[in-house]
Write an enzyme that holds these catalytic residues in place. Structure first.
Site, PDB file in Angstrom:
ATOM      1  N   LYS A  39      35.782  -4.825 -54.326  1.00 46.11           N
ATOM      2  CA  LYS A  39      34.869  -6.417 -53.906  1.00 46.11           C
ATOM      3  C   LYS A  39      35.965  -7.106 -52.834  1.00 46.11           C
ATOM      4  CE  LYS A  39      34.965  -7.689 -58.188  1.00 46.11           C
ATOM      5  NZ  LYS A  39      35.787  -6.617 -58.880  1.00 46.11           N
ATOM      6  N   ARG A  47      30.526 -13.723 -63.663  1.00 43.15           N
ATOM      7  CA  ARG A  47      30.958 -12.630 -64.573  1.00 43.15           C
ATOM      8  C   ARG A  47      30.475 -12.641 -65.863  1.00 43.15           C
ATOM      9  NH1 ARG A  47      35.989 -11.374 -61.899  1.00 43.15           N
ATOM     10  NH2 ARG A  47      37.134  -9.941 -63.167  1.00 43.15           N
ATOM     11  N   ARG A  89      47.362  -0.382 -55.830  1.00 43.20           N
ATOM     12  CA  ARG A  89      46.929  -1.752 -55.057  1.00 43.20           C
ATOM     13  C   ARG A  89      48.217  -2.378 -54.584  1.00 43.20           C
ATOM     14  NH1 ARG A  89      42.546  -5.486 -57.013  1.00 43.20           N
ATOM     15  NH2 ARG A  89      43.442  -5.277 -59.068  1.00 43.20           N
ATOM     16  N   ARG A 130      49.899  -7.001 -58.502  1.00 43.89           N
ATOM     17  CA  ARG A 130      49.296  -7.903 -59.578  1.00 43.89           C
ATOM     18  C   ARG A 130      49.981  -7.472 -60.887  1.00 43.89           C
ATOM     19  NH1 ARG A 130      43.226  -8.634 -58.059  1.00 43.89           N
ATOM     20  NH2 ARG A 130      43.133  -8.611 -60.479  1.00 43.89           N
ATOM     21  N   ARG A 185      40.647  -4.720 -69.124  1.00 44.88           N
ATOM     22  CA  ARG A 185      39.622  -5.185 -68.054  1.00 44.88           C
ATOM     23  C   ARG A 185      38.490  -4.514 -67.931  1.00 44.88           C
ATOM     24  NH1 ARG A 185      43.573  -5.802 -63.272  1.00 44.88           N
ATOM     25  NH2 ARG A 185      41.715  -6.396 -62.072  1.00 44.88           N
TER      26      ARG A 185
HETATM   27  P1  AP5 Z   1      40.125  -4.297 -54.540  1.00 46.61           P
HETATM   28  O1  AP5 Z   1      39.202  -4.432 -53.221  1.00 46.61           O
HETATM   29  O2  AP5 Z   1      41.150  -5.121 -54.786  1.00 46.61           O
HETATM   30  O3  AP5 Z   1      39.095  -4.316 -55.685  1.00 46.61           O
HETATM   31  P2  AP5 Z   1      38.412  -5.395 -56.491  1.00 46.61           P
HETATM   32  O4  AP5 Z   1      37.138  -5.117 -56.800  1.00 46.61           O
HETATM   33  O5  AP5 Z   1      38.448  -6.748 -55.850  1.00 46.61           O
HETATM   34  O6  AP5 Z   1      39.179  -5.418 -57.707  1.00 46.61           O
HETATM   35  P3  AP5 Z   1      39.924  -6.519 -58.655  1.00 46.61           P
HETATM   36  O7  AP5 Z   1      40.889  -6.016 -59.558  1.00 46.61           O
HETATM   37  O8  AP5 Z   1      40.420  -7.781 -57.864  1.00 46.61           O
HETATM   38  O9  AP5 Z   1      38.789  -7.074 -59.494  1.00 46.61           O
HETATM   39  P4  AP5 Z   1      38.705  -7.858 -60.837  1.00 46.61           P
HETATM   40  O10 AP5 Z   1      37.386  -8.334 -60.723  1.00 46.61           O
HETATM   41  O11 AP5 Z   1      39.222  -7.454 -62.135  1.00 46.61           O
HETATM   42  O12 AP5 Z   1      39.830  -9.086 -60.409  1.00 46.61           O
HETATM   43  P5  AP5 Z   1      39.776 -10.464 -60.264  1.00 46.61           P
HETATM   44  O13 AP5 Z   1      40.674 -11.006 -59.360  1.00 46.61           O
HETATM   45  O14 AP5 Z   1      38.327 -10.829 -59.939  1.00 46.61           O
HETATM   46  O15 AP5 Z   1      40.306  -2.803 -54.332  1.00 46.61           O
HETATM   47  C1  AP5 Z   1      41.252  -2.197 -55.537  1.00 46.61           C
HETATM   48  C2  AP5 Z   1      42.194  -1.102 -54.997  1.00 46.61           C
HETATM   49  O16 AP5 Z   1      41.474  -0.058 -54.618  1.00 46.61           O
HETATM   50  C3  AP5 Z   1      43.043  -1.598 -53.879  1.00 46.61           C
HETATM   51  O17 AP5 Z   1      44.345  -1.063 -53.840  1.00 46.61           O
HETATM   52  C4  AP5 Z   1      42.339  -1.053 -52.675  1.00 46.61           C
HETATM   53  O18 AP5 Z   1      43.044  -0.697 -51.517  1.00 46.61           O
HETATM   54  C5  AP5 Z   1      41.425   0.368 -53.272  1.00 46.61           C
HETATM   55  N1  AP5 Z   1      40.226   0.584 -52.900  1.00 46.61           N
HETATM   56  C6  AP5 Z   1      39.291  -0.455 -52.317  1.00 46.61           C
HETATM   57  N2  AP5 Z   1      38.170   0.136 -51.743  1.00 46.61           N
HETATM   58  C7  AP5 Z   1      38.568   1.769 -51.702  1.00 46.61           C
HETATM   59  C8  AP5 Z   1      37.925   2.957 -51.516  1.00 46.61           C
HETATM   60  N3  AP5 Z   1      36.661   2.847 -51.044  1.00 46.61           N
HETATM   61  N4  AP5 Z   1      38.496   4.256 -51.626  1.00 46.61           N
HETATM   62  C9  AP5 Z   1      39.790   3.934 -52.047  1.00 46.61           C
HETATM   63  N5  AP5 Z   1      40.427   2.964 -52.549  1.00 46.61           N
HETATM   64  C10 AP5 Z   1      39.978   1.649 -52.384  1.00 46.61           C
HETATM   65  O19 AP5 Z   1      40.005 -11.050 -61.666  1.00 46.61           O
HETATM   66  C11 AP5 Z   1      41.344 -11.145 -62.202  1.00 46.61           C
HETATM   67  C12 AP5 Z   1      41.139 -11.996 -63.699  1.00 46.61           C
HETATM   68  O20 AP5 Z   1      40.881 -13.210 -63.547  1.00 46.61           O
HETATM   69  C13 AP5 Z   1      40.066 -11.315 -64.567  1.00 46.61           C
HETATM   70  O21 AP5 Z   1      40.575 -10.481 -65.461  1.00 46.61           O
HETATM   71  C14 AP5 Z   1      39.940 -12.715 -65.521  1.00 46.61           C
HETATM   72  O22 AP5 Z   1      40.862 -12.834 -66.397  1.00 46.61           O
HETATM   73  C15 AP5 Z   1      40.107 -13.771 -64.452  1.00 46.61           C
HETATM   74  N6  AP5 Z   1      38.857 -14.266 -63.679  1.00 46.61           N
HETATM   75  C16 AP5 Z   1      38.653 -14.014 -62.481  1.00 46.61           C
HETATM   76  N7  AP5 Z   1      37.106 -14.135 -62.295  1.00 46.61           N
HETATM   77  C17 AP5 Z   1      36.612 -14.870 -63.399  1.00 46.61           C
HETATM   78  C18 AP5 Z   1      35.434 -15.291 -63.802  1.00 46.61           C
HETATM   79  N8  AP5 Z   1      34.522 -15.294 -62.984  1.00 46.61           N
HETATM   80  N9  AP5 Z   1      35.509 -15.549 -65.247  1.00 46.61           N
HETATM   81  C19 AP5 Z   1      36.374 -15.485 -66.077  1.00 46.61           C
HETATM   82  N10 AP5 Z   1      37.607 -15.177 -65.778  1.00 46.61           N
HETATM   83  C20 AP5 Z   1      37.804 -14.826 -64.315  1.00 46.61           C
HETATM   84 ZN    ZN Z   2      39.557  -8.339 -56.118  1.00 44.31          ZN
END
Ligand code: AP5
Ligand code: ZN
Length: 207
Positions: free
Chosen positions: A13, A88, A123, A156, A167
């Site tokens: 994402k 979410r 990552r 992270r 997660r």
């Molecule tokens: P990346 O682009 O970073 O993936 P992402 O989908 O953004 O993954 P996240 O881990 O950020 O998602 P998340 O939803 O768990 O975390 P968030 O920060 O929202 O890519 C991942 C890796 O893969 C990178 O190294 C990238 O280079 C690689 N990659 C990408 N595309 C690729 C491809 N095509 N091929 C190969 N490699 C590739 O949330 C974190 C925490 O915050 C949650 O656990 C929760 O506790 C809290 N939180 C956040 N939002 C909420 C909410 N709305 N409600 C409640 N709690 C929340």
């Molecule tokens: Zn992300």
């Protein structure tokens, strides 16, 4: 353009958000990035959120909905916005619907769980810009440094194998239901209904 990016942790994402926000000149609203900024700033919210995030659980709906509503009041959202990692839960999605926050497209990025742990362990991020790299799949030009600023990249705290598995389970239990929620709304053809597109996230980043 008003968009939601849906997908499991590590689906890409944040990676795709960086392209989309530039193409449409809209802000990326990543609730994860906002919470990590609060942690770094040492605010009360950050302190409370850190425990929850390190345990791989979701921060409470009230806190998240409040954060997003405040963010949407800022001037840069006038031209549209890109939600990344939000909504979410059904409660978060309903809160947006009820407050008349319009969405043009919901984009689901689909990646099987088996690929996720390797993506997370490699990552590296540049928190200030939201740019995301991978040591193998999307390496920075200089190891450990952001391409644009040259600043150090970080790992992270919630990217350990154990937390990633938690997660993923939380995603399947609490967030995946939104795929059906938005699909159904899109199919209804009602005024204001978004369009829904499912996209494979398995190919190379540029694809
Ligand atoms: P990346 O682009 O970073 O993936 P992402 O989908 O953004 O993954 P996240 O881990 O950020 O998602 P998340 O939803 O768990 O975390 P968030 O920060 O929202 O890519 C991942 C890796 O893969 C990178 O190294 C990238 O280079 C690689 N990659 C990408 N595309 C690729 C491809 N095509 N091929 C190969 N490699 C590739 O949330 C974190 C925490 O915050 C949650 O656990 C929760 O506790 C809290 N939180 C956040 N939002 C909420 C909410 N709305 N409600 C409640 N709690 C929340
Ligand atoms: Zn992300």
């Amino acid at each position: 353009m008003r968009l939601i990016l849906l997908g499991a942790p590590g689906a890409g994402k944040g990676t795709q958000a960086n392209f989309i926000k530039e193409k449409y000149n809209i802000p990326q609203i990543s609730t994860g990035d906002m919470l990590r900024a609060a942690i770094k700033a040492g605010t009360e919210l950050g302190l409370a959120a850190k425990k929850v995030m390190d345990a791989g659980q979701l921060v409470s709906d009230d806190i998240i909905i409040g954060l997003v509503k405040e963010r949407l009041k800022e001037a840069d959202c006038a031209n549209g916005y890109l939600f990344d990692g939000f909504p979410r839960t059904i409660a978060q999605a309903d809160a947006m619907k009820d407050s008349g926050v319009n969405i043009d497209y919901v984009l689901e990025i689909d990646v099987p769980d088996e690929l996720i742990v390797e993506r997370m362990s490699g990552r590296r991020s540049h928190p200030a810009s939201g740019r995301v790299y991978h040591v193998k799949f999307n390496p920075p030009k200089v190891e450990g440094k952001d391409d644009v600023t040259g600043e150090p990249l970080v790992q992270r705290d919630d990217d350990t194998e154990e937390t990633v598995k938690k997660r993923l389970a939380v995603y399947h239990n609490q967030t995946e239901v939104l795929l059906g929620y938005y699909n159904k709304w899109a199919d209804s053809g009602l005024p204001g209904a978004p369009k829904y597109r499912k996209i494979s996230g398995v190919g190379p980043v540029e694809q």
